[in-house]
Design an enzyme around this catalytic site. Structure first.
Site, PDB file in Angstrom:
ATOM      1  N   CYS A 110       2.339   3.401   5.508  1.00 21.52           N
ATOM      2  CA  CYS A 110       1.720   2.670   4.422  1.00 21.52           C
ATOM      3  C   CYS A 110       0.561   2.029   5.136  1.00 21.52           C
ATOM      4  O   CYS A 110       0.930   1.256   6.353  1.00 21.52           O
ATOM      5  CB  CYS A 110       2.853   1.802   3.945  1.00 21.52           C
ATOM      6  SG  CYS A 110       2.097   0.151   3.393  1.00 21.52           S
ATOM      7  N   GLU A 111      -0.523   2.012   4.807  1.00 20.77           N
ATOM      8  CA  GLU A 111      -1.636   1.648   5.522  1.00 20.77           C
ATOM      9  C   GLU A 111      -1.762   0.095   5.911  1.00 20.77           C
ATOM     10  O   GLU A 111      -2.501  -0.589   6.372  1.00 20.77           O
ATOM     11  CB  GLU A 111      -3.041   2.157   5.369  1.00 20.77           C
ATOM     12  CG  GLU A 111      -3.588   1.879   3.995  1.00 20.77           C
ATOM     13  CD  GLU A 111      -4.937   2.494   3.728  1.00 20.77           C
ATOM     14  OE1 GLU A 111      -5.340   3.628   4.388  1.00 20.77           O
ATOM     15  OE2 GLU A 111      -5.759   2.085   2.693  1.00 20.77           O
ATOM     16  N   HIS A 112      -1.032  -0.504   4.573  1.00 19.00           N
ATOM     17  CA  HIS A 112      -0.968  -2.182   4.522  1.00 19.00           C
ATOM     18  C   HIS A 112      -0.218  -2.659   5.483  1.00 19.00           C
ATOM     19  O   HIS A 112      -0.214  -3.687   5.808  1.00 19.00           O
ATOM     20  CB  HIS A 112      -0.488  -2.495   3.027  1.00 19.00           C
ATOM     21  CG  HIS A 112      -1.668  -2.031   2.043  1.00 19.00           C
ATOM     22  ND1 HIS A 112      -1.311  -2.073   0.653  1.00 19.00           N
ATOM     23  CD2 HIS A 112      -2.927  -1.960   2.349  1.00 19.00           C
ATOM     24  CE1 HIS A 112      -2.606  -1.787   0.090  1.00 19.00           C
ATOM     25  NE2 HIS A 112      -3.350  -1.617   0.948  1.00 19.00           N
ATOM     26  N   HIS A 113       0.977  -2.051   5.947  1.00 21.70           N
ATOM     27  CA  HIS A 113       2.035  -2.606   6.929  1.00 21.70           C
ATOM     28  C   HIS A 113       2.205  -1.655   8.230  1.00 21.70           C
ATOM     29  O   HIS A 113       3.131  -2.067   8.753  1.00 21.70           O
ATOM     30  CB  HIS A 113       3.434  -2.694   6.128  1.00 21.70           C
ATOM     31  CG  HIS A 113       3.139  -3.816   4.867  1.00 21.70           C
ATOM     32  ND1 HIS A 113       2.980  -3.285   3.556  1.00 21.70           N
ATOM     33  CD2 HIS A 113       3.492  -5.241   4.765  1.00 21.70           C
ATOM     34  CE1 HIS A 113       2.915  -4.217   2.750  1.00 21.70           C
ATOM     35  NE2 HIS A 113       3.097  -5.410   3.409  1.00 21.70           N
ATOM     36  N   GLN A 118       0.311   5.668  -1.410  1.00 17.51           N
ATOM     37  CA  GLN A 118       1.110   6.557  -1.993  1.00 17.51           C
ATOM     38  C   GLN A 118       0.111   7.267  -3.150  1.00 17.51           C
ATOM     39  O   GLN A 118       0.151   8.462  -3.381  1.00 17.51           O
ATOM     40  CB  GLN A 118       2.459   6.136  -2.648  1.00 17.51           C
ATOM     41  CG  GLN A 118       3.336   7.209  -3.397  1.00 17.51           C
ATOM     42  CD  GLN A 118       4.750   6.760  -3.933  1.00 17.51           C
ATOM     43  OE1 GLN A 118       5.229   6.000  -3.488  1.00 17.51           O
ATOM     44  NE2 GLN A 118       4.978   7.582  -4.861  1.00 17.51           N
ATOM     45  N   HIS A 136       9.507   2.853   0.019  1.00 11.75           N
ATOM     46  CA  HIS A 136       8.768   2.190   1.050  1.00 11.75           C
ATOM     47  C   HIS A 136       9.249   1.224   1.815  1.00 11.75           C
ATOM     48  O   HIS A 136       9.961   0.246   1.040  1.00 11.75           O
ATOM     49  CB  HIS A 136       7.620   1.255   0.426  1.00 11.75           C
ATOM     50  CG  HIS A 136       6.578   2.623  -0.298  1.00 11.75           C
ATOM     51  ND1 HIS A 136       5.049   2.599   0.132  1.00 11.75           N
ATOM     52  CD2 HIS A 136       6.535   3.247  -1.483  1.00 11.75           C
ATOM     53  CE1 HIS A 136       4.740   3.545  -0.707  1.00 11.75           C
ATOM     54  NE2 HIS A 136       5.550   3.982  -1.481  1.00 11.75           N
ATOM     55  N   CYS A 177       8.280  -1.181   3.905  1.00 15.83           N
ATOM     56  CA  CYS A 177       8.009  -2.405   3.829  1.00 15.83           C
ATOM     57  C   CYS A 177       8.220  -3.211   2.459  1.00 15.83           C
ATOM     58  O   CYS A 177       8.205  -4.393   2.657  1.00 15.83           O
ATOM     59  CB  CYS A 177       6.203  -2.554   3.654  1.00 15.83           C
ATOM     60  SG  CYS A 177       5.645  -1.591   2.341  1.00 15.83           S
TER      61      CYS A 177
HETATM   62 ZN   LIG Z   1       3.242  -1.533   2.624  1.00 16.37          ZN
END
Ligand SMILES: [Zn+2]
Length: 211
Positions: free
Chosen positions: A99-102, A141, A169, A171
């Protein structure tokens, strides 16, 4: 005809340069960052258990993003001389992405359905490699799902493509409300699957195992 062929390859070139990042991984730079994370956590990066951690993490991140440095189009090479024109469904391709956010992993299953045109089909291992190349990048995703569908649609020129991904996920599952078994389901529907609700429903029933 000549002009069209040229235009198509140019588009492919552009797509490649946008989608792939050929610059090599700087393992030392990642390791420096990991050392800073450890210091930020109040840890001592020089204690015996952590001395090799920055290097290990750097190598792990390099592996988990190796798809950035691969051209996904190389996997979309139709098998010659087949007359198959029925729907093809490959279920339960395991995927592990980040996941590129976390920068936390998400893992799950990818299901791919397509209706071949003029007998063009793809080996099952190629479908799995395509899913893997896009998974091994920093992803969302939703984008992972459409990247796989768009590349397959552009390269195989089938009547329709449908990609469904179910993933958990970390995260989400490891923190906050800790919904340990929460799954996110995304789909991308192109061509005939988009225009024909019955075919789409048939594919979805085969993918989910429900009639
Ligand atoms: Zn994430």
């Amino acid at each position: 005809m000549e002009t069209m062929a040229t235009k198509f390859s140019e588009e492919n070139q552009n797509m490649k340069s946008v989608e792939s990042n050929p610059s090599p991984v700087d393992l030392e730079l990642i390791a420096q960052g990991v050392r800073m994370i450890l210091e930020g956590l109040g840890e001592d990066p020089e204690r015996p258990g952590l001395q090799e951690t920055p290097r290990r993490v750097a190598e792990m991140y390099a592996e988990l993003t190796s798809g950035l440095r691969e051209d996904p189009n190389q996997h979309v090479v139709p098998l010659p001389g087949d007359k198959h024109d029925e729907m093809v469904i490959v279920k339960d391709i395991s995927i592990a992405s980040m996941c590129e956010h976390h920068l936390a992993p998400f893992v799950g299953k990818c299901h791919i359905a397509y209706i071949p045109k003029e007998g063009r089909i793809l080996g099952i291992s190629k479908l799995a490699r395509l899913a893997e190349t896009f998974s091994r990048r920093l992803q969302l995703q939703e984008r992972l799902t459409t990247d796989i569908a768009n590349t397959l649609f552009a390269g195989l020129k089938p009547i329709g493509v449908m990609v469904v991904i179910e993933a958990a996920h970390t995260c989400m599952t490891l923190r906050g409300v800790r919904k340990a078994d929460a799954k996110t389901v995304t789909s991308a529907v192109l061509g005939g699957f988009r225009t024909d609700p019955r075919t789409r429903a048939e594919a979805m029933a085969l993918i989910t195992g429900r009639e």
